[in-house]
Scaffold this active site. Structure first.
Site, short mmCIF file in Angstrom:
data_model
loop_
_atom_site.label_atom_id
_atom_site.label_comp_id
_atom_site.label_asym_id
_atom_site.label_seq_id
_atom_site.Cartn_x
_atom_site.Cartn_y
_atom_site.Cartn_z
N LYS A 10 41.04 -47.61 -37.62
CA LYS A 10 40.85 -46.36 -38.70
C LYS A 10 40.43 -45.13 -37.60
O LYS A 10 40.10 -45.16 -36.53
CB LYS A 10 39.89 -46.94 -39.67
CG LYS A 10 40.07 -47.85 -40.58
CD LYS A 10 39.16 -48.08 -41.56
CE LYS A 10 39.46 -49.06 -42.69
NZ LYS A 10 38.66 -49.21 -43.87
N TYR A 50 46.53 -47.99 -50.45
CA TYR A 50 45.24 -48.63 -51.03
C TYR A 50 45.24 -48.67 -52.50
O TYR A 50 44.27 -48.42 -53.18
CB TYR A 50 44.06 -47.54 -50.70
CG TYR A 50 43.52 -48.12 -49.10
CD1 TYR A 50 42.84 -49.26 -48.98
CD2 TYR A 50 43.49 -47.04 -48.11
CE1 TYR A 50 42.42 -49.71 -47.80
CE2 TYR A 50 42.86 -47.40 -46.92
CZ TYR A 50 42.48 -48.71 -46.97
OH TYR A 50 41.99 -49.14 -45.71
N PHE A 58 34.95 -45.74 -54.98
CA PHE A 58 34.82 -45.18 -53.50
C PHE A 58 36.50 -44.59 -53.15
O PHE A 58 36.82 -44.18 -51.96
CB PHE A 58 34.48 -46.25 -52.58
CG PHE A 58 35.24 -47.67 -52.64
CD1 PHE A 58 36.40 -47.88 -52.28
CD2 PHE A 58 34.56 -48.53 -53.42
CE1 PHE A 58 37.03 -48.91 -52.25
CE2 PHE A 58 35.35 -49.92 -53.64
CZ PHE A 58 36.41 -50.00 -52.86
N ARG A 86 40.12 -61.54 -39.80
CA ARG A 86 38.98 -61.11 -40.66
C ARG A 86 37.67 -61.41 -40.06
O ARG A 86 36.51 -61.10 -39.95
CB ARG A 86 39.04 -61.66 -42.02
CG ARG A 86 40.19 -60.91 -42.74
CD ARG A 86 40.27 -61.53 -44.30
NE ARG A 86 39.26 -61.00 -45.07
CZ ARG A 86 39.17 -59.79 -45.60
NH1 ARG A 86 40.03 -58.84 -45.36
NH2 ARG A 86 38.39 -59.32 -46.34
N THR A 92 32.85 -56.07 -44.41
CA THR A 92 33.29 -54.70 -44.68
C THR A 92 32.22 -53.63 -44.33
O THR A 92 32.27 -52.69 -43.81
CB THR A 92 33.64 -54.53 -46.17
OG1 THR A 92 34.67 -55.62 -46.32
CG2 THR A 92 34.39 -53.39 -46.51
N ARG A 103 33.16 -54.69 -36.40
CA ARG A 103 32.60 -53.59 -37.08
C ARG A 103 31.16 -53.38 -36.65
O ARG A 103 30.52 -52.43 -36.68
CB ARG A 103 32.76 -54.01 -38.52
CG ARG A 103 34.07 -53.50 -39.40
CD ARG A 103 34.19 -54.15 -40.49
NE ARG A 103 35.38 -53.93 -41.15
CZ ARG A 103 36.11 -54.29 -41.86
NH1 ARG A 103 35.70 -55.79 -42.27
NH2 ARG A 103 37.29 -53.87 -42.72
N ASN A 113 34.55 -47.91 -41.15
CA ASN A 113 34.40 -49.15 -40.60
C ASN A 113 35.41 -49.66 -39.55
O ASN A 113 35.57 -50.81 -39.57
CB ASN A 113 34.17 -50.17 -41.79
CG ASN A 113 35.25 -50.26 -42.64
OD1 ASN A 113 36.35 -49.72 -42.68
ND2 ASN A 113 35.39 -51.18 -43.56
N HIS A 116 40.80 -52.05 -40.79
CA HIS A 116 41.41 -52.91 -41.98
C HIS A 116 42.07 -53.91 -41.48
O HIS A 116 42.88 -53.87 -40.33
CB HIS A 116 42.28 -51.97 -42.92
CG HIS A 116 43.07 -52.63 -43.82
ND1 HIS A 116 42.29 -52.84 -45.05
CD2 HIS A 116 44.33 -53.11 -43.79
CE1 HIS A 116 43.21 -53.56 -45.88
NE2 HIS A 116 44.37 -53.78 -45.08
N GLU A 127 51.62 -55.40 -47.31
CA GLU A 127 51.12 -54.45 -46.04
C GLU A 127 51.90 -54.10 -45.00
O GLU A 127 52.39 -53.02 -44.61
CB GLU A 127 49.60 -54.72 -45.91
CG GLU A 127 48.77 -54.38 -46.90
CD GLU A 127 47.20 -54.94 -46.72
OE1 GLU A 127 46.32 -54.90 -47.57
OE2 GLU A 127 46.84 -55.16 -45.59
P1 CMP Z 1 39.51 -51.75 -46.20
O1 CMP Z 1 39.46 -53.20 -45.55
O2 CMP Z 1 40.13 -50.81 -45.28
O3 CMP Z 1 39.75 -51.85 -47.65
C1 CMP Z 1 39.13 -51.00 -48.65
C2 CMP Z 1 37.89 -50.00 -47.87
O4 CMP Z 1 37.35 -49.27 -48.59
C3 CMP Z 1 37.08 -50.85 -46.87
O5 CMP Z 1 37.97 -51.25 -46.13
C4 CMP Z 1 35.88 -49.75 -46.91
O6 CMP Z 1 36.38 -49.05 -45.78
C5 CMP Z 1 36.11 -48.84 -48.36
N1 CMP Z 1 35.04 -49.05 -48.95
C6 CMP Z 1 34.13 -48.06 -49.56
N2 CMP Z 1 33.17 -48.74 -50.20
C7 CMP Z 1 33.48 -49.97 -50.27
C8 CMP Z 1 32.84 -50.90 -51.36
N3 CMP Z 1 31.90 -50.57 -52.11
N4 CMP Z 1 33.37 -52.23 -51.54
C9 CMP Z 1 34.58 -52.31 -50.56
N5 CMP Z 1 35.34 -51.44 -49.84
C10 CMP Z 1 34.79 -50.18 -49.91
#
Ligand code: CMP
Length: 140
Positions: A10, A50, A58, A86, A92, A103, A113, A116, A127
């Protein structure tokens, strides 16, 4: 089974200049980079990627963040690649990510973060196709 997963480094991690350090973790875990491209996503591209999160509170912040700078997008291939990636990424929310994960080491917040990774085989296929036509994926 040998799997493929979609990984995105990211904007926060690209800005921190740690693409190479993150690639090293993939390679050390036996994951092969079989496609890669640097992109600065448009709003429409980020919203499409997304789309499953469109109704989440969010969503707007997530999209704003993902278009704030270039990202590095790659396909990782290897035994159990989806779960392996993962595990390498960690939770996350970086505050909850185990020590030694990407992370925990590179991320600042739940939005910024660092990475992804696809969460299941079905989403991985969707994806990967979103960013890479089949002829640009170089599996051996
Ligand atoms: P990612 O794996 O890219 O998928 C969705 C993204 O939303 C996640 O990583 C986070 O960076 C972002 N995000 C922000 N707030 C939340 C939340 N409450 N729960 C999950 N993802 C979140």
């Amino acid at each position: 089974a040998v799997e493929r997963t979609l990984s995105i480094i990211k904007p926060d991690a690209v800005a921190k200049n740690v693409i190479g350090k993150i690639y090293q973790r993939f390679e050390d875990a036996g994951l092969k980079i079989i496609a890669a491209r640097m992109m600065h996503l448009s709003r429409a591209e980020a919203e499409g990627f997304y789309a499953v999160h469109r109704e989440r509170p969010f969503f707007k912040d997530l999209v704003d963040f993902m278009i704030s700078g270039p990202v590095m997008v790659q396909v990782l291939e290897g035994e159990g690649a989806i779960l392996k990636n993962r595990d390498l990424m960690g939770a996350t929310d970086p505050k909850k990510a185990a020590p030694g994960t990407i992370r925990a080491d590179f991320a600042d917040s739940i939005d910024a973060n660092a990475v992804h990774g696809s969460d299941a085989a079905e989403t991985a296929a969707v994806e990967i196709a979103y960013y890479f036509p089949a002829l640009n994926v170089y599996s051996r």
